[in-house]
Enzyme design. Structure first.
Site, PDB file in Angstrom:
ATOM      1  N   SER A  52      -6.319  -1.338  13.265  1.00  0.00           N
ATOM      2  CA  SER A  52      -7.173  -0.159  13.203  1.00  0.00           C
ATOM      3  C   SER A  52      -7.764   0.113  14.577  1.00  0.00           C
ATOM      4  O   SER A  52      -7.860  -0.802  15.415  1.00  0.00           O
ATOM      5  CB  SER A  52      -8.309  -0.414  12.192  1.00  0.00           C
ATOM      6  OG  SER A  52      -9.327   0.549  12.281  1.00  0.00           O
ATOM      7  N   TYR A  60     -15.563  -4.976   8.268  1.00  0.00           N
ATOM      8  CA  TYR A  60     -14.261  -4.308   8.337  1.00  0.00           C
ATOM      9  C   TYR A  60     -13.581  -4.606   9.670  1.00  0.00           C
ATOM     10  O   TYR A  60     -12.395  -4.955   9.711  1.00  0.00           O
ATOM     11  CB  TYR A  60     -14.418  -2.803   8.150  1.00  0.00           C
ATOM     12  CG  TYR A  60     -13.110  -2.054   8.294  1.00  0.00           C
ATOM     13  CD1 TYR A  60     -12.124  -2.160   7.316  1.00  0.00           C
ATOM     14  CD2 TYR A  60     -12.849  -1.268   9.412  1.00  0.00           C
ATOM     15  CE1 TYR A  60     -10.913  -1.495   7.447  1.00  0.00           C
ATOM     16  CE2 TYR A  60     -11.642  -0.599   9.550  1.00  0.00           C
ATOM     17  CZ  TYR A  60     -10.682  -0.709   8.564  1.00  0.00           C
ATOM     18  OH  TYR A  60      -9.482  -0.058   8.706  1.00  0.00           O
ATOM     19  N   GLY A  86       1.070   4.907   3.301  1.00  0.00           N
ATOM     20  CA  GLY A  86       2.106   3.974   2.895  1.00  0.00           C
ATOM     21  C   GLY A  86       3.227   4.641   2.125  1.00  0.00           C
ATOM     22  O   GLY A  86       4.402   4.288   2.289  1.00  0.00           O
ATOM     23  N   GLY A 131      -0.786   7.971  -0.064  1.00  0.00           N
ATOM     24  CA  GLY A 131      -1.200   8.145   1.326  1.00  0.00           C
ATOM     25  C   GLY A 131      -0.141   7.791   2.343  1.00  0.00           C
ATOM     26  O   GLY A 131       1.056   8.049   2.178  1.00  0.00           O
ATOM     27  N   GLY A 173       0.807  -1.219   0.000  1.00  0.00           N
ATOM     28  CA  GLY A 173       0.000   0.000   0.000  1.00  0.00           C
ATOM     29  C   GLY A 173       0.831   1.256   0.000  1.00  0.00           C
ATOM     30  O   GLY A 173       0.446   2.268   0.591  1.00  0.00           O
TER      31      GLY A 173
END
Length: 314
Positions: free
Chosen positions: A151, A176, A28, A26, A22
Site C-alpha cells: 500500500s 494498518y 481483485g 473490486g 480477494g
C-alpha cells in the site's frame, strides 16, 4: 477532466494456473478477469460463495470460456488457510502465479481474527504468510511468481514490535500501516530465501496507489455498514481525473508485477503519477520501511511462531 487511457499487455498465459486472493469483487475481480482472458486457469479462494459465483458470472461475460473456479478461504482463520492448502495440495496442480491481493482496512473499532490477532495484521499479513507456506510445494512445482500487494501506507510508519496486536493502545491507521509493512517485508524475504534455498520461485511487491476500490467502502463483515467519508472523496477525485486512479488502473501494477516477463524479483511496482497515487504502472523506489534486512528476517521468525507455520530450510 478527460483521462488518458492506461493499460498494459498481458502475455499469453495458456497452461498457467493462477490464484488470486480477494478476487470476488473490486480490484481483485478485475485482475482475475484479465488473467482468465489471457488464457490462465484462475482459482479464486473466497469467503462468500454467493459473491464468488457472481464474480465468475461477470468474468464469463467478458471472457467467454474462461477457466475459473472457486475454493473456500477466510484469511482471518488459520484453520481455513490450512484447509485450502490441504485441498489444493490434494489436487496436485502446480501454481504458476499467486497474487496476494485480499485485505482489510480501518475497521470501525479494534477487532481480532478467530485466532486472536488484530484483524488487519491477521488478515493482510499473517493469513497470507500461512497461505504461502501451505502452497509452497505447488509454487515450487510451478516455479511460481508471487506478487504481494502492499500500500502507499507502507511508505511510512513502523512495526510496533512491543505490541504487535495493538492490545494496549489501538491506533487503527498505524495498525494498518504495520500490517502492510510486515507483509512487504515478508514478500521481500520470501525472494531472498527462495534464492538462497533453491525453491525456484520469485517474489515481488505491488501497490495500487489510491483508487475507489472496495477497501474503504461498506464492509458489513467488519461492522462498517456504510461507505466511509474517505472513500466518497476518493470517488469524487477519481471521477474528475484528479490524481487518483480508477478501480481498473489500480490493479495494473499487480498484473505487471505478476505477468510481465521483464518484471524483476525483489522489486516494488506501483502507479507512476504524482505521489504514486495514480497513473501508469512502473517500477517504484522501495518504500523506506521495507528496506531493513534485519526487520524482514525478524518478521519472518515472529510470523512462523504466531501462525505455528514452518517453512522448509532447504
Amino acid at each position: 477532466m478527460p483521462r488518458t487511457p492506461i493499460d498494459i499487455t498481458i502475455p499469453d498465459l495458456s497452461g498457467k494456473r493462477a490464484l488470486v486472493t480477494g478476487a470476488s469483487d473490486g480490484m481483485g475481480l478485475g485482475m482475475a478477469a484479465r488473467l482468465a482472458a489471457a488464457g490462465a486457469e484462475v482459482v479464486m479462494p473466497v469467503r462468500n460463495p454467493a459473491k464468488g459465483e457472481a464474480a465468475i458470472s461477470r468474468i464469463n461475460r467478458v471472457a467467454p470460456g474462461a477457466k475459473v473456479s472457486l475454493r473456500s478461504l477466510d484469511l482471518a482463520s488459520l484453520e481455513s488457510v490450512e484447509a485450502l492448502g490441504d485441498t489444493l495440495r490434494a489436487e496436485g496442480d502446480p501454481i504458476h502465479l499467486l497474487i496476494n491481493n485480499a485485505g482489510v482496512m480501518r475497521p470501525p473499532q479494534r477487532q481480532t481474527t478467530v485466532d486472536g490477532f488484530e484483524v488487519q495484521l491477521g488478515t493482510n499479513h499473517l493469513g497470507h504468510f500461512a497461505l504461502v507456506a501451505q502452497l509452497l510445494p505447488l509454487l515450487r512445482d510451478g516455479r511460481a511468481r508471487v506478487t504481494s500487494q502492499v500500500s502507499v501506507a507502507s511508505a511510512s510508519g513502523s512495526i510496533n514490535w512491543a505490541d504487535l496486536n495493538w492490545e494496549r493502545s489501538y491506533d487503527v491507521m498505524r495498525a494498518y500501516r504495520q500490517s502492510k509493512i510486515a507483509f512487504g517485508l515478508f514478500g521481500l524475504e520470501l525472494e531472498r530465501r527462495s534464492k538462497a534455498r533453491g525453491w525456484g520461485i520469485t517474489s515481488n511487491l505491488s501497490h495500487p496507489g489510491v483508487a475507489p476500490t472496495s477497501l474503504l467502502a461498506a464492509r458489513p463483515e467488519l461492522g462498517r455498514s456504510d461507505d466511509t467519508p474517505h472513500i466518497r472523496r476518493i470517488r469524487w477525485l477519481s471521477e474528475h481525473g484528479i490524481l487518483m486512479g480508477t478501480a481498473e488502473t489500480a490493479g495494473l501494477p499487480a498484473l505487471m508485477a505478476a505477468t510481465d516477463p521483464a518484471a524483476k524479483p525483489g522489486t516494488l511496482y506501483g502507479p507512476s503519477g504524482p505521489g504514486t497515487l495514480g497513473g501508469a504502472p512502473a517500477e517504484q523506489r522501495m518504500h523506506r520501511p521495507l528496506r531493513s534486512l534485519t526487520e524482514a528476517a525478524h518478521i519472518w521468525q515472529v510470523s512462523e511462531e504466531l501462525t505455528k507455520t514452518a517453512f522448509p530450510t532447504t
